[in-house]
Each structure stands twice: as C-alpha cells, then as structure tokens.
Design an enzyme around this catalytic site. Structure first.
Site, mmCIF file in Angstrom:
data_model
loop_
_atom_site.group_PDB
_atom_site.id
_atom_site.type_symbol
_atom_site.label_atom_id
_atom_site.label_comp_id
_atom_site.label_asym_id
_atom_site.label_seq_id
_atom_site.Cartn_x
_atom_site.Cartn_y
_atom_site.Cartn_z
ATOM 1 C CD GLU A 32 -2.523 1.203 2.156
ATOM 2 O OE1 GLU A 32 -2.838 -0.078 2.895
ATOM 3 O OE2 GLU A 32 -2.879 2.061 3.330
ATOM 4 C CD GLU A 56 -3.736 8.055 5.496
ATOM 5 O OE1 GLU A 56 -4.348 6.807 5.437
ATOM 6 O OE2 GLU A 56 -2.194 7.260 5.283
#
Length: 357
Positions: free
Chosen positions: A241, A246
């Site tokens: 990932e 974020e």
C-alpha cells in the site's frame, strides 16, 4: 532525490607519470601547481542555479607548469584536449557530484576534487489522466466504487457508509467533489465516497500527481493512495500500500505519507509527517514518484520523504506489481479519531489526477 557520489582517482590515472623526487636540480621541472577548475552549467540562472535540465556543464581547468589534464567523473576517466571540456550528466533529478581533476607534466602530477550540483530533467510521458471536465458522475471508464462499510473487510473502524450516489461523488465546474456528510444511511451515521481505478487502470512505476483541496472538520480522514492490484489474491499487506497523502481534520496543518508492507503494517514505521498550510482553502499538488528502487513523496513539488529499504524482498518491497488509485474520505476510525458532534458536511475537491512514466 539527491545522491552524494564520492569519486576516487584510480591507480592507473595517477601512476601514468611519477612525481619527481625532492632532490631535483633547480633547472628540472616541478609538478604542476595552482591547479583549479571552474564550471558553467548550461542554462543556469537565479531560478535554475543547477542548470536548465540538459545536464550539460562546461569546464575550464588551469594550472602552472601543466602539460595536460585528466578528469574522473562518475567513474569515467577523461583525457582533456587543451584546458576546456564539456560533460553531460544523465542521472535524473538534482544530484551532487565530486569531480577529480589532475594536471600532469614530465615531473609528475597534482590533483584536486571539485564538488558540483547538477539538475537533469527526466522526460516523462503522460499515460493516464482525469481532468474532471465533464459534469455529472465520475467517468465510469476511469473510476469504480467501493460501497458499504468496513464490514466488507477494508475498513479501519470508520463510521461512514460509502455510496455511489451523486450526493457523495460528483463532477462539477471542472473538479471532482467527494462529499462526506452526516446522515442516517443503511445503519451508518455518515456517508461518503471511495473511488478506485481497480480493473480500469493499474500500473507499475511512474509519477502520480493529484491536485486537491482537502475537507475540513474534526473526524474527517481524506486520503489519496494506491493499493496492489493483487489484493484479492495475496491479501493485505502482502499486496503493498502506497499512501500518497493522508489528512486528519483533528490535526490541521500537517499531512502524512506512508508505506505498508508485510514488514511494516498497521502503525507503520515507514511513515513521515510534513507541514502544510491552507490545505482546506487552497489547492495543493500531492505527488509520488515510484521507481524500481524507491518511492518518493512530494508536496507542491518539494520532496519530503523517500522510502528505499536497503534490503528488498517480498516483506520490505512488494512494490513490483501493478497498483491502482484510490480517492476517499473516511470519517473517524483508527486515524480520523473523534468526530466533531457538530460536523455536518465537508468536501474534498480534486482538480486532476495524472500519471506519468
């Protein structure tokens, strides 16, 4: 992507002519002295101090009592005709080098090292893009949806229900709008959207640029990220990932990037936080450059974190298979934290998504 290359002169380079002994007669030649080198980087100016990206640098060497010169650049030995020469650097990005130059005559030689920083532009081809220039639903040729809650196996104790409704994902006025809102829906208290390119666009290596304006509010957790296309067969985190960006509404003024692998998942150690301003009122460019050797994250074209494990195996580097893109806003959860009880609605706007190789 700076890399310091320390060069040493090979024995052959310096042993071709031996230095004269200390008891030479006064009329015998002495080794060259006052050796110096200057450089002019093609296209360099106040805005581009390291050159115009061509990598071409023109050098001039001077010395007293020198008959000829040699240079060692990138482990390449060069015989210099006269006292000027040009060299083209080819390693992409901005890199530091140390050049070794030597001056020779019949008595021997002398040498110096010369540091230089050179910028080389790497040509990239645009292989996929969405400019969000058609109003309505997101382009179905580019995007699909994850629908439902974390009960589907890909959540992190979040509170939203992902839908494919225009209420939660719509293209308007040249931007994609992902909308998180407070509403009772299918047993959840919030709705949002999670768009994916799985099965529509998947790729290995390249640069990803996403220009976006982030949502505001306590509890929002927007993300721009990638997941291994083999997720369905090998599971997570074996698929790898890549979290480009974020953001946690409860922690304004900072974003983070991370890599999840079998050796570093969950509360990952491959993680970096960087400061940002006006993230919810202005657009910023979030980028990742993914190569065979490293993954580098950038904010507004400024690098702030590179992942490059010294040992690459399936545990530390599952990033040699296709990945797909994901855009979403989660609510609450492990990272989003407590949701503001007064939260009503907030939107992430995406101007474009572009992938280069």
């Amino acid at each position: 992507m700076k890399q310091r290359i320390f060069l040493i002169l090979t024995a052959a380079l310096l042993s071709l002519v031996s230095c004269s002994s200390s008891d030479n007669d006064n009329d015998e030649p002495v080794v060259p002295t006052e050796l110096s080198i200057t450089s002019v980087k093609v296209g360099a100016d106040g805005n581009n101090p390291n050159g115009d990206g061509s990598g071409v640098v023109n050098f001039t060497i001077t010395a007293t009592n020198a008959d000829y010169f040699r240079a060692l650049i990138n482990n390449e030995a060069l015989d210099i005709t006269g006292n000027t020469f040009s060299y083209t650097f080819t390693q992409g990005g901005t890199n530091d080098y140390e050049i070794l130059v030597a001056a020779y005559n019949s008595a021997g030689n002398t040498s110096i090292t010369y540091p230089i920083t050179v910028y080389v532009e790497t040509e990239l081809n645009l292989i996929w893009q969405d400019e969000f220039d058609t109003n309505g639903s997101p382009n179905a040729s580019n995007w699909g949806y994850n629908i439902g809650t974390g009960d589907n196996g890909w959540g992190n104790n979040e509170s939203q229900y992902y839908t494919d409704r225009l209420d939660n994902a719509i293209v308007e006025d040249g931007v994609l709008k992902l909308v998180a809102k407070k509403e009772d829906f299918q047993g959840a208290e919030y709705t949002s959207a999670r768009l994916i390119t799985s099965g529509k666009f998947e790729f290995t290596y390249g640069r990803v640029d996403v220009r976006a304006k982030l949502p505001a509010g306590g509890g929002v957790w927007p993300a721009i990220w990638m997941l291994g296309a083999n997720f369905g067969t090998v599971g997570w985190p074996a698929c790898g990932e890549i979290d480009m960006m974020e953001y946690v509404g409860n922690n304004p003024g900072q974003i983070s990037s991370a890599l999840h692998t079998p050796s570093s998942s969950g509360a990952t150690i491959n993680h970096h936080v960087t400061s940002i301003s006006n993230e919810t009122t202005e657009f910023h460019l979030y980028s990742a450059v993914w190569t065979e050797d490293s993954i580098t994250f950038m904010l507004d074209d400024v690098e702030y974190y590179t992942y490059n494990p010294s040992v690459k195996n399936d545990d530390t580097w599952p990033f040699y298979n296709n990945q797909f893109l994901i855009l979403n806003i989660a609510m609450g959860g492990n990272l989003g934290g407590t949701i503001d009880p007064n939260f009503d609605v907030s939107t992430m706007e995406v101007d474009y998504v572009r992938v280069y190789q």
